[in-house]
Design a protein around this motif. Structure first.
Motif, short mmCIF file in Angstrom:
data_model
loop_
_atom_site.label_atom_id
_atom_site.label_comp_id
_atom_site.label_asym_id
_atom_site.label_seq_id
_atom_site.Cartn_x
_atom_site.Cartn_y
_atom_site.Cartn_z
N SER A 236 0.85 -1.19 0.00
CA SER A 236 0.00 0.00 0.00
C SER A 236 0.88 1.24 0.00
O SER A 236 1.95 1.26 0.63
CB SER A 236 -0.91 0.02 1.23
OG SER A 236 -1.65 1.23 1.31
N GLU A 237 0.43 2.26 -0.70
CA GLU A 237 1.06 3.57 -0.58
C GLU A 237 0.76 4.14 0.79
O GLU A 237 -0.17 3.71 1.49
CB GLU A 237 0.54 4.51 -1.67
CG GLU A 237 0.89 4.08 -3.08
CD GLU A 237 0.35 5.03 -4.13
OE1 GLU A 237 -0.41 5.95 -3.75
OE2 GLU A 237 0.68 4.86 -5.31
N ALA A 238 1.54 5.11 1.20
CA ALA A 238 1.32 5.74 2.50
C ALA A 238 0.03 6.55 2.47
O ALA A 238 -0.29 7.18 1.46
CB ALA A 238 2.49 6.64 2.85
N PRO A 239 -0.74 6.53 3.56
CA PRO A 239 -1.91 7.42 3.64
C PRO A 239 -1.50 8.88 3.46
O PRO A 239 -0.35 9.26 3.72
CB PRO A 239 -2.44 7.16 5.06
CG PRO A 239 -1.97 5.78 5.40
CD PRO A 239 -0.62 5.66 4.73
N ILE A 240 -2.43 9.68 3.01
CA ILE A 240 -2.15 11.09 2.74
C ILE A 240 -2.18 11.90 4.03
O ILE A 240 -3.12 11.77 4.83
CB ILE A 240 -3.16 11.65 1.73
CG1 ILE A 240 -3.02 10.92 0.39
CG2 ILE A 240 -2.96 13.15 1.54
CD1 ILE A 240 -4.11 11.27 -0.60
N GLY A 241 -1.18 12.73 4.22
CA GLY A 241 -1.14 13.59 5.39
C GLY A 241 0.18 14.32 5.46
O GLY A 241 1.13 14.02 4.73
N LYS A 242 0.28 15.29 6.36
CA LYS A 242 1.49 16.07 6.54
C LYS A 242 2.33 15.47 7.66
O LYS A 242 1.87 15.32 8.80
CB LYS A 242 1.15 17.53 6.89
CG LYS A 242 2.37 18.41 7.10
CD LYS A 242 1.97 19.82 7.47
CE LYS A 242 3.20 20.69 7.73
NZ LYS A 242 2.84 22.07 8.13
N VAL A 243 3.57 15.13 7.34
CA VAL A 243 4.47 14.56 8.35
C VAL A 243 4.92 15.67 9.31
O VAL A 243 5.47 16.68 8.89
CB VAL A 243 5.70 13.90 7.69
CG1 VAL A 243 6.68 13.44 8.76
CG2 VAL A 243 5.26 12.72 6.83
N ILE A 244 4.65 15.46 10.58
CA ILE A 244 5.02 16.42 11.62
C ILE A 244 6.21 15.90 12.43
O ILE A 244 7.14 16.63 12.74
CB ILE A 244 3.83 16.71 12.55
CG1 ILE A 244 2.70 17.38 11.76
CG2 ILE A 244 4.24 17.56 13.74
CD1 ILE A 244 1.43 17.60 12.55
N ASN A 245 6.17 14.62 12.77
CA ASN A 245 7.23 14.03 13.59
C ASN A 245 7.26 12.53 13.33
O ASN A 245 6.37 11.81 13.76
CB ASN A 245 6.98 14.32 15.08
CG ASN A 245 8.06 13.72 15.96
OD1 ASN A 245 9.15 13.40 15.50
ND2 ASN A 245 7.75 13.58 17.24
N ALA A 246 8.27 12.06 12.62
CA ALA A 246 8.34 10.65 12.23
C ALA A 246 8.89 9.75 13.33
O ALA A 246 8.87 8.52 13.19
CB ALA A 246 9.19 10.49 10.97
N VAL A 247 9.35 10.33 14.45
CA VAL A 247 9.89 9.52 15.54
C VAL A 247 8.78 8.64 16.11
O VAL A 247 7.71 9.12 16.49
CB VAL A 247 10.48 10.41 16.65
CG1 VAL A 247 10.91 9.56 17.84
CG2 VAL A 247 11.66 11.20 16.12
N GLY A 248 9.00 7.35 16.15
CA GLY A 248 8.01 6.42 16.70
C GLY A 248 7.05 5.88 15.67
O GLY A 248 6.20 5.04 16.01
N ALA A 249 7.16 6.32 14.41
CA ALA A 249 6.21 5.84 13.39
C ALA A 249 6.38 4.35 13.14
O ALA A 249 5.39 3.61 13.03
CB ALA A 249 6.41 6.63 12.09
N GLY A 250 7.62 3.89 13.07
CA GLY A 250 7.84 2.46 12.86
C GLY A 250 7.35 1.62 14.03
O GLY A 250 6.79 0.53 13.84
N ASP A 251 7.55 2.13 15.25
CA ASP A 251 7.06 1.43 16.44
C ASP A 251 5.54 1.37 16.44
O ASP A 251 4.94 0.37 16.83
CB ASP A 251 7.56 2.13 17.70
CG ASP A 251 9.04 2.44 17.64
OD1 ASP A 251 9.79 1.61 17.10
OD2 ASP A 251 9.44 3.52 18.12
N SER A 252 4.92 2.46 15.99
CA SER A 252 3.47 2.50 15.91
C SER A 252 2.96 1.50 14.88
O SER A 252 1.91 0.87 15.08
CB SER A 252 3.01 3.92 15.53
OG SER A 252 3.45 4.86 16.48
N MET A 253 3.71 1.33 13.79
CA MET A 253 3.33 0.35 12.77
C MET A 253 3.33 -1.06 13.37
O MET A 253 2.42 -1.86 13.12
CB MET A 253 4.27 0.43 11.58
CG MET A 253 3.95 -0.57 10.47
SD MET A 253 5.06 -0.47 9.06
CE MET A 253 4.49 1.05 8.30
N VAL A 254 4.36 -1.37 14.15
CA VAL A 254 4.41 -2.67 14.81
C VAL A 254 3.21 -2.86 15.73
O VAL A 254 2.53 -3.90 15.71
CB VAL A 254 5.72 -2.82 15.61
CG1 VAL A 254 5.68 -4.06 16.51
CG2 VAL A 254 6.91 -2.91 14.66
N ALA A 255 2.90 -1.83 16.53
CA ALA A 255 1.77 -1.93 17.45
C ALA A 255 0.46 -2.12 16.70
O ALA A 255 -0.38 -2.94 17.08
CB ALA A 255 1.70 -0.67 18.32
#
Length: 309
Positions: A236-255
């Motif tokens: 899937s392509e990434a959902p549309i939105g404005k990146v504000i802070n990518a820290v923790g995004a990968g951890d959130s994906m795991v969760a």
């Protein structure tokens, strides 16, 4: 029960500056102090999604005391292993300058404290989920994750590994339920330059051939893909939105992915809808990237519904 382990938790001092000039005093225009460490981030997003879990982590010094307090205040169950020497990390992140950051080293973890953790893990039960995420202090061997997996397989514990290099590769012979490299980490693992999505899929399948049950590959703004247990590929392509802070995004994906695999009692479903789990993971990762902090349940579900329904 879901358990996360964080060997090297932190307090993240996030600052923004108008302009950063080398060899000059730079003054922050905003600042906030947040919990950090990949396992604790996973626990936080799981908690935001209403999923009970226990964070196991090491803590040292006054910074470790603050980490323990913040985990407790957030309502996450925890088992903190106290270290007598050193200080838990403070990471400095300049969030408006292309992800510029300085991460601390973290305290040494003596062998008796490693043994204390391993004894705790011997108490895990069938159907528990164990999430190993993040870096380890330089004093520890890169076999520590595989040492842990050597303890738990007989109990049918499902293990998730979000790590890099040898730390990840050493776990594959134990057939972890999920691993989550990103596309750059695939390049580092296989010592190649990846030019297209077909190559990413090919190398993700190689990791599956090496033992991983599911391989979830994050690709930042290009979205993500999953090579599932049955070798079916979801992308899937990434959902549309404005990146504000990518820290923790990968951890959130795991969760998010793990949350999508669970039944109402918090155990893994007998029949997992991998497409749903994949989409929920990508929605959680993106929702955190679009927020100044880790995503809430409403932010994740709203983005999921907007993107996939």
């Amino acid at each position: 029960m879901i358990y996360t382990i964080t060997f090297n938790p932190s307090l993240d001092l996030n600052m923004a500056v108008d302009e950063f000039v080398l060899s000059h005093t730079n003054r922050a225009k905003t600042e906030e102090l947040l919990l950090g460490g990949k396992g604790i981030n996973v626990s936080t997003v799981l908690k935001n999604l209403g999923i009970d879990n226990t964070a196991i982590f090491y803590a040292a010094g006054f910074t470790g005391d603050e980490i323990e307090k913040r985990v407790h205040d957030f309502g996450i169950k925890s088992e903190c292993i106290k270290l007598e020497d050193g200080l838990s990390r403070i990471n400095v992140k300049i969030k408006n300058i292309d992800g510029t950051e300085i991460n601390g080293l973290g305290p040494d973890i003596p062998s008796e404290k490693v043994d204390e953790l391993l004894e705790k893990l011997k108490e895990l039960k069938d159907s528990d989920v164990l999430i190993l995420a993040g870096s380890i202090p330089s004093s520890m061997p890169n076999t520590i994750y595989s040492d842990i997996l050597n303890i738990v397989p007989a109990k049918n514990v499902k293990v998730v590994v979000d790590a890099t290099g040898e730390l990840l590769l050493n776990t594959l012979k134990y057939e972890p339920f999920l691993i989550k490299p990103n596309n750059h980490e695939l390049e580092e693992i296989f010592k190649v330059k990846i030019e297209d999505k077909e190559s990413i899929i090919s190398y993700a399948k190689k990791l599956k051939d090496m033992g991983a049950k599911n391989v979830l590959v994050s690709m930042a703004g290009d979205g993500a893909l999953l090579v599932a247990d049955d070798y079916k590929v979801y992308e899937s392509e990434a959902p549309i939105g404005k990146v504000i802070n990518a820290v923790g995004a990968g951890d959130s994906m795991v969760a998010g992915f793990v949350a999508g695999c669970l039944n109402d009692e918090g155990g893994l479903l007998d029949e997992i809808n991998y497409e749903h789990a994949f989409r929920l993971g990508l929605s959680a990762g993106s929702a955190s990237a679009f927020s100044s902090n880790l995503a809430t349940k409403s932010e994740i579900i709203d983005l999921y519904n907007k993107t996939y329904k």
